[in-house]
Design a protein around this motif. Structure first.
Motif, PDB file in Angstrom:
ATOM      1  N   TYR A 531       0.829  -1.203   0.000  1.00 53.22           N
ATOM      2  CA  TYR A 531       0.000   0.000   0.000  1.00 53.22           C
ATOM      3  C   TYR A 531       0.869   1.261   0.000  1.00 53.22           C
ATOM      4  N   GLU A 532       1.896   1.238  -0.839  1.00 47.25           N
ATOM      5  CA  GLU A 532       2.827   2.358  -0.961  1.00 47.25           C
ATOM      6  C   GLU A 532       2.075   3.644  -1.305  1.00 47.25           C
ATOM      7  N   PRO A 533       2.197   4.689  -0.463  1.00 46.59           N
ATOM      8  CA  PRO A 533       1.556   5.964  -0.810  1.00 46.59           C
ATOM      9  C   PRO A 533       2.330   6.655  -1.935  1.00 46.59           C
ATOM     10  N   ASN A 534       1.594   7.381  -2.770  1.00 49.17           N
ATOM     11  CA  ASN A 534       2.227   8.124  -3.866  1.00 49.17           C
ATOM     12  C   ASN A 534       3.178   7.226  -4.650  1.00 49.17           C
ATOM     13  N   HIS A 535       2.650   6.053  -5.058  1.00 50.35           N
ATOM     14  CA  HIS A 535       3.523   5.042  -5.653  1.00 50.35           C
ATOM     15  C   HIS A 535       4.138   5.477  -6.974  1.00 50.35           C
ATOM     16  N   GLU A 536       3.448   6.343  -7.739  1.00 52.64           N
ATOM     17  CA  GLU A 536       4.038   6.780  -9.009  1.00 52.64           C
ATOM     18  C   GLU A 536       5.375   7.484  -8.773  1.00 52.64           C
ATOM     19  N   GLU A 537       5.419   8.344  -7.759  1.00 53.11           N
ATOM     20  CA  GLU A 537       6.657   9.047  -7.441  1.00 53.11           C
ATOM     21  C   GLU A 537       7.685   8.098  -6.841  1.00 53.11           C
ATOM     22  N   SER A 538       7.252   7.204  -5.942  1.00 43.37           N
ATOM     23  CA  SER A 538       8.185   6.286  -5.280  1.00 43.37           C
ATOM     24  C   SER A 538       8.852   5.344  -6.269  1.00 43.37           C
ATOM     25  N   PHE A 539       8.083   4.823  -7.221  1.00 39.55           N
ATOM     26  CA  PHE A 539       8.607   3.785  -8.115  1.00 39.55           C
ATOM     27  C   PHE A 539       9.299   4.346  -9.357  1.00 39.55           C
ATOM     28  N   TRP A 540       8.860   5.524  -9.827  1.00 36.84           N
ATOM     29  CA  TRP A 540       9.360   6.012 -11.111  1.00 36.84           C
ATOM     30  C   TRP A 540       9.812   7.464 -11.117  1.00 36.84           C
ATOM     31  N   GLY A 541       9.485   8.236 -10.093  1.00 39.94           N
ATOM     32  CA  GLY A 541       9.895   9.628 -10.062  1.00 39.94           C
ATOM     33  C   GLY A 541       9.392  10.397 -11.271  1.00 39.94           C
ATOM     34  N   ASP A 542      10.265  11.198 -11.857  1.00 39.01           N
ATOM     35  CA  ASP A 542       9.868  12.037 -12.993  1.00 39.01           C
ATOM     36  C   ASP A 542       9.601  11.240 -14.267  1.00 39.01           C
ATOM     37  N   ASN A 543       9.886   9.938 -14.261  1.00 39.73           N
ATOM     38  CA  ASN A 543       9.658   9.118 -15.457  1.00 39.73           C
ATOM     39  C   ASN A 543       8.186   8.746 -15.641  1.00 39.73           C
ATOM     40  N   TYR A 544       7.360   8.938 -14.611  1.00 42.32           N
ATOM     41  CA  TYR A 544       6.006   8.401 -14.691  1.00 42.32           C
ATOM     42  C   TYR A 544       5.165   8.987 -15.824  1.00 42.32           C
ATOM     43  N   PRO A 545       5.126  10.299 -16.049  1.00 38.10           N
ATOM     44  CA  PRO A 545       4.282  10.807 -17.149  1.00 38.10           C
ATOM     45  C   PRO A 545       4.610  10.184 -18.500  1.00 38.10           C
ATOM     46  N   ALA A 546       5.893  10.003 -18.798  1.00 41.05           N
ATOM     47  CA  ALA A 546       6.272   9.392 -20.077  1.00 41.05           C
ATOM     48  C   ALA A 546       5.865   7.928 -20.123  1.00 41.05           C
ATOM     49  N   LEU A 547       6.001   7.236 -19.008  1.00 38.85           N
ATOM     50  CA  LEU A 547       5.574   5.838 -18.956  1.00 38.85           C
ATOM     51  C   LEU A 547       4.077   5.718 -19.198  1.00 38.85           C
ATOM     52  N   LEU A 548       3.306   6.599 -18.609  1.00 34.98           N
ATOM     53  CA  LEU A 548       1.852   6.553 -18.786  1.00 34.98           C
ATOM     54  C   LEU A 548       1.470   6.803 -20.243  1.00 34.98           C
ATOM     55  N   GLU A 549       2.155   7.722 -20.883  1.00 38.88           N
ATOM     56  CA  GLU A 549       1.881   7.993 -22.294  1.00 38.88           C
ATOM     57  C   GLU A 549       2.180   6.762 -23.151  1.00 38.88           C
ATOM     58  N   ILE A 550       3.289   6.084 -22.880  1.00 37.61           N
ATOM     59  CA  ILE A 550       3.644   4.885 -23.648  1.00 37.61           C
ATOM     60  C   ILE A 550       2.642   3.768 -23.369  1.00 37.61           C
ATOM     61  N   LYS A 551       2.234   3.626 -22.121  1.00 38.65           N
ATOM     62  CA  LYS A 551       1.221   2.622 -21.776  1.00 38.65           C
ATOM     63  C   LYS A 551      -0.043   2.836 -22.610  1.00 38.65           C
ATOM     64  N   ARG A 552      -0.523   4.055 -22.693  1.00 38.10           N
ATOM     65  CA  ARG A 552      -1.757   4.344 -23.429  1.00 38.10           C
ATOM     66  C   ARG A 552      -1.567   4.156 -24.927  1.00 38.10           C
ATOM     67  N   ARG A 553      -0.352   4.330 -25.410  1.00 37.44           N
ATOM     68  CA  ARG A 553      -0.075   4.164 -26.837  1.00 37.44           C
ATOM     69  C   ARG A 553      -0.175   2.690 -27.243  1.00 37.44           C
ATOM     70  N   TYR A 554       0.387   1.801 -26.424  1.00 38.64           N
ATOM     71  CA  TYR A 554       0.418   0.386 -26.783  1.00 38.64           C
ATOM     72  C   TYR A 554      -0.764  -0.409 -26.223  1.00 38.64           C
ATOM     73  N   ASP A 555      -1.466   0.161 -25.253  1.00 39.87           N
ATOM     74  CA  ASP A 555      -2.610  -0.529 -24.657  1.00 39.87           C
ATOM     75  C   ASP A 555      -3.765   0.446 -24.489  1.00 39.87           C
ATOM     76  N   PRO A 556      -4.288   0.978 -25.585  1.00 38.95           N
ATOM     77  CA  PRO A 556      -5.328   2.013 -25.479  1.00 38.95           C
ATOM     78  C   PRO A 556      -6.617   1.517 -24.840  1.00 38.95           C
ATOM     79  N   ASP A 557      -6.883   0.208 -24.912  1.00 42.53           N
ATOM     80  CA  ASP A 557      -8.102  -0.342 -24.322  1.00 42.53           C
ATOM     81  C   ASP A 557      -7.920  -0.785 -22.875  1.00 42.53           C
ATOM     82  N   GLY A 558      -6.713  -0.650 -22.347  1.00 45.42           N
ATOM     83  CA  GLY A 558      -6.484  -1.043 -20.966  1.00 45.42           C
ATOM     84  C   GLY A 558      -6.677  -2.523 -20.719  1.00 45.42           C
ATOM     85  N   LEU A 559      -6.232  -3.362 -21.640  1.00 45.08           N
ATOM     86  CA  LEU A 559      -6.404  -4.809 -21.482  1.00 45.08           C
ATOM     87  C   LEU A 559      -5.529  -5.370 -20.372  1.00 45.08           C
TER      88      LEU A 559
END
Length: 580
Positions: A531-559
Motif C-alpha cells: 500500500y505504498e503511498p504516492n507510488h508513481e513518485e516512489s517507483f518512477w519519479g519524474d519518469n512516470y508521465p512518459a511511462l503513462l503515455e507509452i502505456k496508453r499508446r500500446y494498450d489504449p483499451d487497458g487490457l
C-alpha cells in the motif's frame, strides 16, 4: 479434476468449473476493457478449440486436501493431497505449477478471508482442512499455457471481445499479488523455457555485437545460472531459484548482489520480444521500438504487453570473494552490528561489495578485490562476529554458480507461508554525513528494539555502475542509494482479516519511518509496501508521465492492468476486490 496435474478444457471440465466458480467469474469479469457480462460457455469452448488444448482450468493447489471446494462436495483426494503436503514449502514444487504462488496470501481473497491453504508450519495439520471449505480465492479459474506469440494474440482478442480480465504469471515469485486476479484469464508463460548463448549477439537493427544469453519468459534463475556456468559466462541475476529472469524481475528493475559493479537487470537487457495488447509481435531494443524498450526497462511487468523472451548482456566467468558472518543476536549486539555496517558501507561500496545483510550477520560478495584485499576489507565484521561467539568465513570461489549453490539456496526466504515486504532505497547521504547517520541509526535502533523486527538489507544498488542517464525508466533513486532496505511481515494460514491488516499496518508504519528520513528517495516497485503511498513518485519519479503515455499508446483499451502498475485503474476496479 486435478489441480496438481491440470487439464485442458473439455465440456465436462467446463461445466464442473462453472458450477464451482460462477461467483468468481461474475466478480472477475465485470471490469475488463468493455465491462461486459462474463464470457458464455460457448465463447469459452470456442477459445478452447482455437487454442487446441492450451486453455486449461485451475483450482487452488491445496484443493485435493478438502472435501468441499467452492461450495461443491468433491471428496478429499488422499494421493494428491500427500503430494501437495510434501511439496507445500518447496519452491521447486510451486514454481512449475500454475495454481500456487510462492507466498500463498496471493492465492486467497484477503478482504473476505476466502482461501484454500494448508498450515505451512505443518502441512499435514488436519485442522487446516477438517470442516473447512476450500475457496477459489484469487487463483484464476482459467489459464492459457502459453507456447507462442499466437496464444497471447488470441487472448488479447478474446479479452477485447468479451471484457474478461487478463493476468500474467510466470513462476509466481510475486510479492505484490500482480500475477493473479479473481476470475481472470491468466497467461502462464512458465513453459517458455528455451535458452541460447551467443558470443556475437547483434540486436535487431544494430551493428554492434555482445556476449549475451537469450531467455524464454519462463526460465528461472536456477536454470539460467547453470546454463551460463556451462558456457563459462556470468549473468547478473536474482537471489532465488524461482525468479524468472525475463519477467517482472527485469522489467521492474532487477537488483542483484552483483549490481553494485555490473548494474541492474534493466542495465543489462539488450532486447525484448513482446506481444503488445494491440496484438502485434514486436522487437524492443535501442533501435526498434525504443520508446517501448525504455518503458520495459523499469516500467514493470504485466503492463505494456507479454514478453516472450529477453536477451541479457553477460560477463566472462569470474572469481568472487565471499564473506559470510553470523552470530547469536541480542538487542545490544544487533544495534552494534548495524552501526558497524552503516559505518563500513561507504568504504565497502567503493570497493565493489554487494550482498544480503541482517542484524545478526551478512553474506557479501566482491568481483573486484583479491582474497587478501577482501580479508582486510571485511576484518571489522569478522572480528565482531567472532567476539559474539559467531562464525566467519572469507574465501574465494571460482564462479557465481559455485557461490549460488553453496550460499544462496540455503539462505533464500521461505515459500509456502504468507509474507509481505516494505522497502526503501537508502540514499548515500544517510551514510556519509553525521546528521544522516544519526537519523538513520535512530530508525534502525527503533526497529530492532521497539518493534523487535529484523531488518533485511539488500546490498544491491548500482552504485559503481556507469549508466547512461535517462536510458532506463526506474526511479533515479536507484543511482544515488547504497542499500535497498526491507522488513518482512507475515501471518498464520488461518489468520483473521484483522490480524492480516495489522501486519500490513506494521510494515507500512515501519517503512514510513524510512520515508520520513529519505523524502527524495524511492522504492523498488517489485518489493515495496503493498500500500505504498504516492507510488508513481516512489517507483518512477519524474519518469512516470512518459511511462503513462507509452502505456496508453500500446494498450489504449487497458487490457492489461495490475496493482499500482503504470496506468492502473485503481481501487474501484473489481479485480482488486481482494486487496484490503
Amino acid at each position: 479434476m486435478s489441480v496438481v496435474f491440470s487439464h485442458p478444457v473439455s465440456f465436462a471440465a467446463l461445466g464442473f468449473l462453472f458450477a464451482l466458480s460462477s461467483v468468481t467469474f461474475a466478480a472477475g469479469a465485470s471490469s475488463g476493457a468493455n465491462a461486459r457480462s462474463p464470457p458464455t460457455r460457448d465463447q469459452w469452448m470456442a477459445l478452447a478449440d482455437e487454442l487446441d488444448g492450451r486453455l486449461r482450468t485451475a483450482l487452488p493447489v491445496s484443493s485435493p486436501c478438502f472435501d468441499t471446494v467452492n461450495g461443491v462436495h468433491v471428496g478429499r483426494n488422499e494421493t494428491e493431497c500427500a503430494i501437495v503436503q510434501q511439496g507445500y514449502t518447496s519452491p521447486l514444487f510451486r514454481s512449475p505449477r500454475f495454481s500456487p504462488q510462492m507466498n500463498p496470501n496471493w492465492e486467497t481473497c484477503q478482504k473476505t478471508a476466502a482461501k484454500c491453504l494448508l498450515d505451512s508450519s505443518q502441512p499435514n495439520n488436519s485442522v487446516a482442512w477438517e470442516g473447512v471449505e476450500c475457496d477459489q480465492g484469487s487463483v484464476p479459474p482459467y489459464y492459457i499455457d502459453v507456447q507462442s506469440a499466437i496464444d497471447i494474440q488470441v487472448a488479447f482478442r478474446f479479452a477485447r471481445e468479451t471484457g474478461v480480465v487478463l493476468s500474467v504469471k510466470a513462476s509466481g515469485h510475486d510479492l505484490k499479488g500482480r500475477s493473479g486476479a479473481p476470475g481472470s484469464l491468466s497467461l502462464w508463460t512458465r513453459n517458455l523455457d528455451e535458452m541460447s548463448y551467443s558470443a556475437n549477439f547483434v540486436p535487431e537493427g544494430g551493428n554492434e555485437s555482445f556476449l549475451a544469453i537469450t531467455l524464454g519468459a519462463g526460465v528461472p534463475f536456477e536454470d539460467v545460472y547453470e546454463f551460463a556456468d556451462a558456457n563459462n559466462v556470468t549473468i547478473i541475476g536474482g537471489y532465488h531459484q524461482t525468479i524468472t529472469a525475463s519477467g517482472g524481475w527485469v522489467m521492474g528493475g532487477g537488483h542483484s548482489i552483483l549490481s553494485p559493479v555490473y548494474g541492474l537487470g534493466v542495465d543489462r537487457v539488450l532486447q525484448f520480444r513482446i506481444v503488445t495488447p494491440d496484438g502485434q509481435l514486436r522487437v524492443a531494443n535501442k533501435f526498434e521500438n525504443p520508446d517501448l524498450f525504455w518503458a520495459l526497462r523499469g516500467g514493470g511487468g504485466g503492463t505494456f504487453g507479454v514478453v516472450l523472451e529477453s536477451t541479457m548482456l553477460v560477463e566472462p566467468q569470474m572469481k568472487l570473494q565471499v564473506v559470510s558472518v553470523n552470530f547469536p543476536q541480542t538487542p545490544e549486539n544487533a544495534q552494534q552490528f548495524l552501526k558497524l555496517i552503516v559505518d563500513q558501507t561507504p568504504k565497502w561500496s567503493n570497493e565493489g561489495w554487494g550482498g544480503h545483510m541482517r542484524s545478526f550477520g551478512l553474506i557479501n560478495v566482491n568481483p573486484l578485490l583479491t582474497l587478501e584485499q577482501a580479508k582486510e576489507s571485511v576484518q571489522p565484521a569478522v572480528d565482531f562476529a567472532l567476539s559474539q561467539n559467531g562464525t566467519a568465513v572469507v574465501e574465494e570461489l571460482p564462479s557465481w554458480q559455485a557461490f549460488f549453490s553453496k550460499y544462496v539456496v540455503s539462505a533464500e526466504f521461505d515459500v509456502g507461508a504468507p509474507l509481505i515486504l516494505g522497502t526503501r532505497l537508502i540514499p548515500v547521504d544517510l551514510f556519509t554525513t553525521e546528521a544522516g547517520k544519526a537519523k538513520f541509526s535512530d530508525v534502525l535502533n527503533n526497529i530492532v528494539t521497539q518493534f523487535n523486527i529484523t531488518p533485511y538489507i539488500i546490498y544491491g544498488t548500482p552504485y559503481l555502475f556507469n549508466h547512461t542517464e535517462g536510458s532506463t525508466s526506474v526511479t533515479p533513486a536507484w543511482r544515488n542509494s547504497l542499500w535497498h532496505m526491507s522488513y518482512m511481515g507475515g501471518w498464520a494460514y488461518n489468520a483473521s482479516v484483522e490480524e492480516i491488516w495489522a501486519q500490513y499496518e506494521l510494515i507500512s508504519n515501519l517503512t514510513q519511518m524510512l520515508r520520513d528520513i529519505s523524502p527524495e528517495s524511492g522504492a523498488y516497485s517489485n518489493e515495496a509496501d503493498v500500500y505504498e503511498p504516492n507510488h508513481e513518485e516512489s517507483f518512477w519519479g519524474d519518469n512516470y508521465p512518459a511511462l503513462l503515455e507509452i502505456k496508453r499508446r500500446y494498450d489504449p483499451d487497458g487490457l492489461l492492468d495490475c496493482w499500482q502498475c503504470v496506468g492502473w485503474k485503481g481501487l474501484e476496479d473489481d479485480r482488486y476486490n481482494c486487496y484490503l
